[in-house]
Write a protein that holds these residues in place. Structure first.
Motif: not given
Length: 396
Positions: A220, A224, A228, A234, A238, A241-242
């Motif tokens: 992830m 991402d 980011s 978006e 993520r 969370n990662a």
């Protein structure tokens, strides 16, 4: 027998902050950092939700970026006066780490900081309060971990405190709080998170419960982090969370010498601190090369490389591909390749070499060294730190 510990409840997704309305209690101390949570309105929302739950609130504000022993003691004293049954911390890793240590001194006023520096030596907590952590950055994952890092400024040493007792009871992982991170913080915290996951995957204490969390977090973050950093919200959600998944992995599998080195170099020099996530990013490629002399470690680094789509005909080629990919990510994130280049030469070369022996000895003795896949001596640590200062090839 092994152990796997996580918070009792983890609320995630946009709007998760509202879970505070469901807490049951009478009084809460809210521990925060330098003001961004107030500036962006999140602190007001926390207070409003807690008051809606019928909980009286008192704030402890102004925790510094590398929380000190003195700050911890001040917070614990305030808690002893107010007697909260909830300790809630919102912000980056620093206020949450500080609040964890405050918790111990609140419940056990006679304990000493030296006692807590011994890994897994905390007294049993929750005799007076439970703990809720709300991260605003996507890196430390302290909201789900058994770790806290506190700095003794008199000694110039960062101490990682470790005990499953300080794993929070409740974690609230709301990506709205991470939307305000500036690019530099996004880069440093993101590389901190990937270091957590990589070190957890190759740790001597990895297991079937930590491996999938570590691998998925790495994939992830690899997918991402750059987006980011560029402002894609978006991707930033993520990443929030990662980094939490990476935290779940390393809190239970523990870490390695990337973190040992980052802890002991972070506050060692008079020119200024080396930001923790940036230190991890600079040191990780060197440590991978050092550890890959151990076949089992090379195999597991190779598995990471293959899992994120890198190519190689054998473990050695896959290890080199992983190192090259991490260095490429650092470059795209404007992270320097070595300590000498950090912040335009902030860390003086003469001071670095003068303190090299003592810093190396402290790093070998760090709590994270024991789970590194390759044992390391103090002379080897000196050589490795030197490679990290000058960006030299690790060939030993």
């Amino acid at each position: 027998m092994a152990r796997f510990t996580l918070p009792r409840d983890l609320y995630h997704g946009k709007g998760a902050l509202e879970a505070l309305k469901d807490l049951k209690g009478k009084r809460a101390v809210v521990v925060v950092g330098g003001g961004s949570m107030k500036r962006f309105g999140f602190l007001d929302r926390v207070e409003a939700y807690l008051k809606e739950a019928g909980i009286e609130v008192q704030l402890f504000e102004g925790v510094e970026p590398d929380p000190s022993v003195e700050t911890v003691m001040k917070g614990a004293e305030m808690m002893r006066q107010f007697e909260p049954d909830w300790i809630i911390s919102i912000g980056g890793g620093s206020p949450i780490d500080a609040a964890k240590a405050m918790w111990a001194f609140y419940e056990y006023p006679d304990t000493t900081f030296e006692d807590l520096c011994i890994p897994f030596n905390f007294p049993s907590l929750r005799t007076k309060a439970r703990f809720c952590a709300i991260p605003s950055t996507s890196g430390t994952a302290t909201e789900v971990t058994a770790f806290s890092v506190i700095t003794d400024y008199n000694k110039g040493i960062k101490y990682p405190l470790a005990d499953f007792n300080i794993t929070p009871d409740v974690a609230i992982v709301d990506p709205e709080l991470a939307e305000t991170m500036p690019p530099k913080l996004t880069a440093h915290t993101g590389m901190d998170a990937i270091t957590h996951a990589v070190e957890a995957y190759v740790s001597t204490l990895h297991c079937d419960y930590t491996d999938p969390l570590a691998l998925h977090a790495i994939k992830m973050i690899h997918n991402d982090l750059l987006d980011s950093y560029a402002g894609d919200q978006e991707a930033r959600a993520r990443m929030h969370n990662a980094q939490c998944l990476a935290g779940m992995a390393f809190s239970n599998a523990l870490l390695g010498i990337v973190h040992s080195m980052a802890h002991k170099t972070g506050a060692a020099y008079s020119g200024g601190h080396i930001v923790h996530g940036c230190a991890n990013a600079m040191y990780l490629p060197k440590v991978i090369k050092f550890n890959s002399r151990v076949p089992e470690a090379a195999k597991r680094y190779g598995e990471i490389a293959a899992f994120i789509g890198l190519k190689g005909n054998n473990d050695e080629e896959l290890v080199d591909a992983l190192i090259a990919e991490l260095r490429s990510m650092n470059e795209k994130l404007d992270i320097p390749a070595c300590i000498k280049e950090y912040e335009g030469g902030l860390i003086d070369e003469a001071e670095f070499n003068e303190k090299l022996k003592s810093v190396a000895e402290l790093a070998v003795g760090d709590a994270c060294t024991g789970s590194n896949p390759r044992p390391i001596t103090a002379p080897e640590m000196e050589k490795l730190l030197t490679c990290c200062y000058y960006d030299r090839e690790v060939d030993f």
